[in-house]
Write an enzyme that holds these catalytic residues in place. Structure first.
Site, short mmCIF file in Angstrom:
data_model
loop_
_atom_site.label_atom_id
_atom_site.label_comp_id
_atom_site.label_asym_id
_atom_site.label_seq_id
_atom_site.Cartn_x
_atom_site.Cartn_y
_atom_site.Cartn_z
N ARG A 114 11.58 38.02 -4.59
CA ARG A 114 10.93 36.72 -5.42
C ARG A 114 9.54 36.81 -5.70
O ARG A 114 8.91 37.06 -5.20
CB ARG A 114 11.18 35.46 -4.36
CG ARG A 114 10.98 34.19 -5.06
CD ARG A 114 11.22 33.02 -4.22
NE ARG A 114 12.83 32.62 -4.21
CZ ARG A 114 13.40 32.26 -5.28
NH1 ARG A 114 12.63 31.80 -6.31
NH2 ARG A 114 14.83 31.97 -5.14
N LYS A 131 16.75 42.20 -3.71
CA LYS A 131 16.05 41.00 -4.66
C LYS A 131 14.63 40.91 -3.93
O LYS A 131 14.25 41.16 -2.95
CB LYS A 131 16.73 39.84 -4.24
CG LYS A 131 15.96 38.51 -4.48
CD LYS A 131 16.98 37.27 -4.35
CE LYS A 131 16.13 36.14 -3.78
NZ LYS A 131 16.76 34.89 -3.64
N ASN A 139 0.92 -1.21 -0.14
CA ASN A 139 0.01 -0.02 0.13
C ASN A 139 0.65 1.22 0.04
O ASN A 139 0.30 2.40 0.20
CB ASN A 139 -0.83 0.13 1.20
CG ASN A 139 -0.11 -0.04 2.48
OD1 ASN A 139 0.84 0.16 2.57
ND2 ASN A 139 -0.87 0.19 3.49
N ASP A 140 2.26 1.19 -0.32
CA ASP A 140 3.09 2.13 -0.55
C ASP A 140 3.47 2.89 1.07
O ASP A 140 4.39 3.86 0.95
CB ASP A 140 2.69 3.18 -1.36
CG ASP A 140 3.63 4.12 -1.86
OD1 ASP A 140 4.64 3.43 -2.06
OD2 ASP A 140 3.63 5.42 -2.24
N HIS A 186 17.63 28.27 6.30
CA HIS A 186 17.30 29.37 5.14
C HIS A 186 17.18 30.65 5.82
O HIS A 186 17.71 31.59 5.49
CB HIS A 186 15.94 29.16 4.38
CG HIS A 186 15.41 30.21 3.43
ND1 HIS A 186 16.03 30.47 2.40
CD2 HIS A 186 14.27 31.09 3.66
CE1 HIS A 186 15.40 31.80 2.01
NE2 HIS A 186 14.28 31.93 2.56
N ASP A 201 20.72 38.93 -1.65
CA ASP A 201 19.59 39.57 -1.07
C ASP A 201 19.88 40.23 0.22
O ASP A 201 21.12 39.54 0.91
CB ASP A 201 18.39 38.68 -0.88
CG ASP A 201 18.46 37.43 -0.04
OD1 ASP A 201 19.32 37.40 0.82
OD2 ASP A 201 17.92 36.22 -0.81
N ASP A 248 25.39 32.36 -0.94
CA ASP A 248 24.24 32.30 -0.89
C ASP A 248 23.80 31.16 0.13
O ASP A 248 24.85 30.17 0.28
CB ASP A 248 23.38 32.00 -2.10
CG ASP A 248 21.41 32.73 -1.91
OD1 ASP A 248 21.32 33.06 -0.66
OD2 ASP A 248 21.05 32.74 -2.67
C1 R5P Z 1 16.18 32.38 -1.05
O1 R5P Z 1 16.06 33.43 -0.67
C2 R5P Z 1 17.59 31.60 -0.77
O2 R5P Z 1 18.68 32.74 -0.21
C3 R5P Z 1 18.14 31.22 -1.98
O3 R5P Z 1 18.63 32.40 -2.83
C4 R5P Z 1 17.18 30.66 -3.05
O4 R5P Z 1 16.63 29.49 -2.10
C5 R5P Z 1 17.91 29.87 -4.11
O5 R5P Z 1 17.13 29.34 -4.96
P1 R5P Z 1 16.92 29.42 -6.50
O6 R5P Z 1 18.38 29.07 -7.00
O7 R5P Z 1 15.96 28.47 -7.17
O8 R5P Z 1 16.73 30.73 -6.84
#
Ligand code: R5P
Length: 311
Positions: A194, A192, A37-38, A130, A169, A218
């Site tokens: 997103r 930056k 059943n996985d 992060h 960023d 980063d």
């Molecule tokens: C975002 O705020 C993180 O610091 C990285 O810049 C991000 O996770 C990188 O993801 P990607 O390479 O897809 O831009």
């Protein structure tokens, strides 16, 4: 002193083996079964009773599978009367889900932290979350390491006389500044925004990069969207060369090859917090096994971890 028992999940066996080698302890076997059943079942095949148990699992692709495996390992250890269960999570993928920045979205970073504690995790050892506030999602102690020491040691071997460190960023600028301080370098940062998982906008770079050799720093490179956008701005502003460094080299969607194909990218440096099948002449992978092993040893012996890995 209680005996230490280290188990590894299936996400990154090489790193588990390396950590055990540094600790000079055997890696205990884990039996993973998948039913028709996985559903998964984990059996820890070594005694856990009254042991100081460490379960190592990086939350990398397939993240959900690896997460459930980690939860089951923690549950199995607790059920087997471990004295303490520590989850060693070199890459905590859900950390990117750390805020409610759109209506009705989940905050996975917090939920997964709760799941780990519910499963029986008493403490967490992790690397370069992060964002620092993710640490606070956990209701158990967290030892939060970074890889700036390893990355700085690598770049110290280079001629840095014309170099500037650039964070993509402002959120990561503090870490980039700490990294730059280690190398005695100036720091700059991108403005930056997103837009989506596949789109970012960097409208400006705060700091001087013209004619300079740049180290982009980063926390992770996933699709590379961020770093490619930053490269465009750096070219516009006349940067001379670019080295790209990060802790978590995830390199989704062929990002490593695409990045390495850029003539002005001289090198790409990451750690082995995530397993990397691909190799490339421009890529250097630094091991975090010694740092994680040292932290495990200190946790086990009740010694300070922060004094070793000061932020
Ligand atoms: C975002 O705020 C993180 O610091 C990285 O810049 C991000 O996770 C990188 O993801 P990607 O390479 O897809 O831009």
């Amino acid at each position: 002193m209680r005996e230490i028992a280290v188990f590894g999940g299936s996400s990154h066996p090489e790193l588990t083996a390396e950590i055990c080698a540094h600790l000079q302890v055997p890696q205990r076997p884990v039996l993973l079964k998948r039913f028709a059943n996985d559903c998964l079942e984990v059996q820890l095949q070594s005694n856990c009773r009254e042991r100081d148990v460490y379960v190592i699992q990086s939350l990398v692709r397939p993240v959900q599978e690896n997460l459930v495996e980690l939860l089951l390992m923690a549950d199995a250890a607790r059920g087997a009367s471990a004295a303490r269960v520590s989850a060693v999570i070199p890459h905590y993928a859900y950390a990117r889900s750390d805020k409610k920045d759109a209506p009705r979205i989940s905050i996975g970073g917090r939920l997964v932290a709760d799941l780990l504690v519910t499963a029986g995790v008493d403490r967490v050892l992790t690397l370069n979350l992060h964002s620092p506030q993710v640490h606070g999602f956990f209701s158990v102690p967290v030892d939060h390491l970074h890889a700036l020491r390893e990355l700085a040691a690598h770049f110290r071997q280079r001629d840095l006389s014309n170099t500037v460190v650039v964070s993509p960023d402002l959120g990561y600028a503090k870490s980039a500044a700490a990294f730059a301080r280690r190398l005695g370098l100036p720091v700059a940062a991108g403005a930056k925004e997103r837009i989506s998982d596949t789109e970012v906008r960097i409208t400006a770079i705060i700091g001087d990069v013209a004619g300079r050799d740049v180290i982009v720093l980063d926390d992770e490179i996933s699709r590379g969207t961020t770093v490619f956008e930053l490269l465009d701005r750096l070219r516009e502003q006349g940067a001379r060369s670019v080295a790209v460094a990060c802790t978590h080299g995830l390199f989704a969607d062929n990002a490593l090859d695409k990045l390495a194909a850029a003539d002005d990218v001289t090198e790409i440096v990451c750690t082995n917090s995530a397993p990397l099948a691909a190799e490339h002449s421009k890529l250097t992978i630094l091991s975090v096994a010694p740092a994680l092993a040292e932290a495990i040893s200190r946790i086990h012996n009740g010694e300070s971890v922060s004094s070793l890995f000061d932020h």
